[in-house]
Scaffold this motif. Sequence first.
Motif, PDB file in Angstrom:
ATOM      1  N   SER A 271       0.835  -1.197   0.000  1.00 31.36           N
ATOM      2  CA  SER A 271       0.000   0.000   0.000  1.00 31.36           C
ATOM      3  C   SER A 271       0.868   1.244   0.000  1.00 31.36           C
ATOM      4  N   ARG A 272       0.376   2.258  -0.725  1.00 26.96           N
ATOM      5  CA  ARG A 272       1.025   3.570  -0.678  1.00 26.96           C
ATOM      6  C   ARG A 272       0.125   4.578   0.045  1.00 26.96           C
ATOM      7  N   VAL A 273      -0.917   4.050   0.726  1.00 26.27           N
ATOM      8  CA  VAL A 273      -1.821   4.909   1.505  1.00 26.27           C
ATOM      9  C   VAL A 273      -1.979   4.380   2.930  1.00 26.27           C
ATOM     10  N   ALA A 274      -0.952   3.693   3.443  1.00 27.19           N
ATOM     11  CA  ALA A 274      -0.990   3.141   4.796  1.00 27.19           C
ATOM     12  C   ALA A 274      -0.488   4.208   5.772  1.00 27.19           C
ATOM     13  N   THR A 275      -1.385   5.019   6.262  1.00 29.31           N
ATOM     14  CA  THR A 275      -1.038   6.184   7.081  1.00 29.31           C
ATOM     15  C   THR A 275      -0.140   5.797   8.249  1.00 29.31           C
ATOM     16  N   GLY A 276       0.989   6.489   8.345  1.00 26.98           N
ATOM     17  CA  GLY A 276       1.933   6.255   9.434  1.00 26.98           C
ATOM     18  C   GLY A 276       3.070   5.321   9.078  1.00 26.98           C
ATOM     19  N   GLN A 277       2.949   4.605   7.963  1.00 28.22           N
ATOM     20  CA  GLN A 277       4.017   3.710   7.508  1.00 28.22           C
ATOM     21  C   GLN A 277       4.836   4.440   6.441  1.00 28.22           C
ATOM     22  N   LYS A 278       6.103   4.618   6.713  1.00 28.57           N
ATOM     23  CA  LYS A 278       6.936   5.420   5.813  1.00 28.57           C
ATOM     24  C   LYS A 278       7.579   4.579   4.715  1.00 28.57           C
ATOM     25  N   ASN A 279       8.263   3.538   5.092  1.00 24.92           N
ATOM     26  CA  ASN A 279       8.867   2.631   4.098  1.00 24.92           C
ATOM     27  C   ASN A 279       9.111   1.297   4.775  1.00 24.92           C
ATOM     28  N   SER A 280       8.036   0.643   5.146  1.00 27.96           N
ATOM     29  CA  SER A 280       8.114  -0.567   5.951  1.00 27.96           C
ATOM     30  C   SER A 280       7.878  -1.800   5.092  1.00 27.96           C
ATOM     31  N   LEU A 281       8.941  -2.552   4.850  1.00 32.88           N
ATOM     32  CA  LEU A 281       8.837  -3.862   4.213  1.00 32.88           C
ATOM     33  C   LEU A 281       9.023  -4.901   5.307  1.00 32.88           C
ATOM     34  N   LYS A 282       7.932  -5.496   5.721  1.00 33.43           N
ATOM     35  CA  LYS A 282       7.962  -6.521   6.767  1.00 33.43           C
ATOM     36  C   LYS A 282       7.889  -7.894   6.109  1.00 33.43           C
ATOM     37  N   ILE A 283       8.798  -8.775   6.518  1.00 30.41           N
ATOM     38  CA  ILE A 283       8.837 -10.127   5.978  1.00 30.41           C
ATOM     39  C   ILE A 283       8.904 -11.118   7.135  1.00 30.41           C
ATOM     40  N   GLU A 284       8.040 -12.131   7.091  1.00 29.88           N
ATOM     41  CA  GLU A 284       8.026 -13.184   8.110  1.00 29.88           C
ATOM     42  C   GLU A 284       8.109 -14.532   7.394  1.00 29.88           C
TER      43      GLU A 284
END
Length: 402
Positions: A271-284
């Motif tokens: 998403s590029r509209v996830a308010t508050g997330q600046k550049n978060s690539l989370k991988i699990e």
Amino acid sequence: MTTPARSDQTPSPTTHPKSVPLGVAAIGYAFMGKAHSNAWRNVASFFNVPAFEQKVLVGRDASAVAEAAAKYGWAESATDWRSVIERDDIHIIDVCAPGWMHAEIAIAALEAGKHVLVEKPLANTLAEAELMTAAAAEARARGVQSMIGFNYRRVPALALARELIAEGRLGTIRHVRAAYLQDWLSDAESPMSWRLRRETAGSGALGDIASHAIDQIQYLTGQTALEASGMLKTFVTERPGPGGPEAVTVDDAVWATFWLTGDLGASVEASRVATGQKNSLKIEVYGTAGSLMFDLENLNELQFLDATAPVREQGFRRILVNEPEHPYLEAWWPQGHIIGWEHTFTHQIRDFLTAIAAGESPSPSFEDGLQVQRVLDAVETSAKNKSTITAVEHNSLIAEGA
């Protein structure tokens, strides 16, 4: 700007002597052009790489590109990429231009015998990506190398994660989750740009950032997507343009699930509209013997759980990936002195130059980029048709050269 005369005595890439520096031209000087220029300017200060020269920075605005060239360490600037490709003193073309220009530039450069690095995604369409990959394969037979710029493969923590998985520390991988979230388009009044027009960007969050997540899932696990289903959403359908409101013709967000070889499931959210997330690539990554977690906003850290330890001792532990034994870090600072996002591009250039000098195919290849493009195409087709796309139904999901 005067273009040097061609010389029939200038060596081709297949016979290029090590004593002659490789001439580099970068096409594009905005966000990615700046990031790549920083890498070209610094790589030789930290890594042993073949000799090269930052020859030309190319852009459409003569004044702006000249200013950028002087700032970023390029010897000169130009506005005509075609004439730059024809020059005998240029051996490498680094394509940092928007996606709609990738195919034309890369194919012309490969046909002219230039080594080519192209930013991700490989192209705006599957058809363009297929043409680029065919050109790369033909050029490779002549000793001309090519690579796609999935720079997150060069994050030391993610490179370490791949090593741990390959060593079997997680056992059999069962499923992977990846979420790439940004908020730079959360404000509905954010202005229109080329990234929001289908004809210039190809897609929105899907190609821009979900491509990174998809590449990471396949890169980390060594498995290939066989089946995909997806949903796309455009939350803000109009944005302010120079002449008034303009229609947004790409997605703001994407959700997708995959089934991969190795009986492995995966999910991607971008998403590029996830308010508050600046550049978060989370991988699990979850396996039978352990798990890994990573977040790009904590780029130097990897969370590892060893499920073979006694239950009373289990829990995720933080690995600070800053030791000389960790990937790429022998060249940088003493232990504990963290590195940043920009270093991934330096590592990328290091690997590209090293492969060229060795006469080897760099990784990720255009074939790898094409495989990701096929997954992107499958997700988009699934979203449009509200269906699941399988390898049997959708030939574009069969990997080539993966």
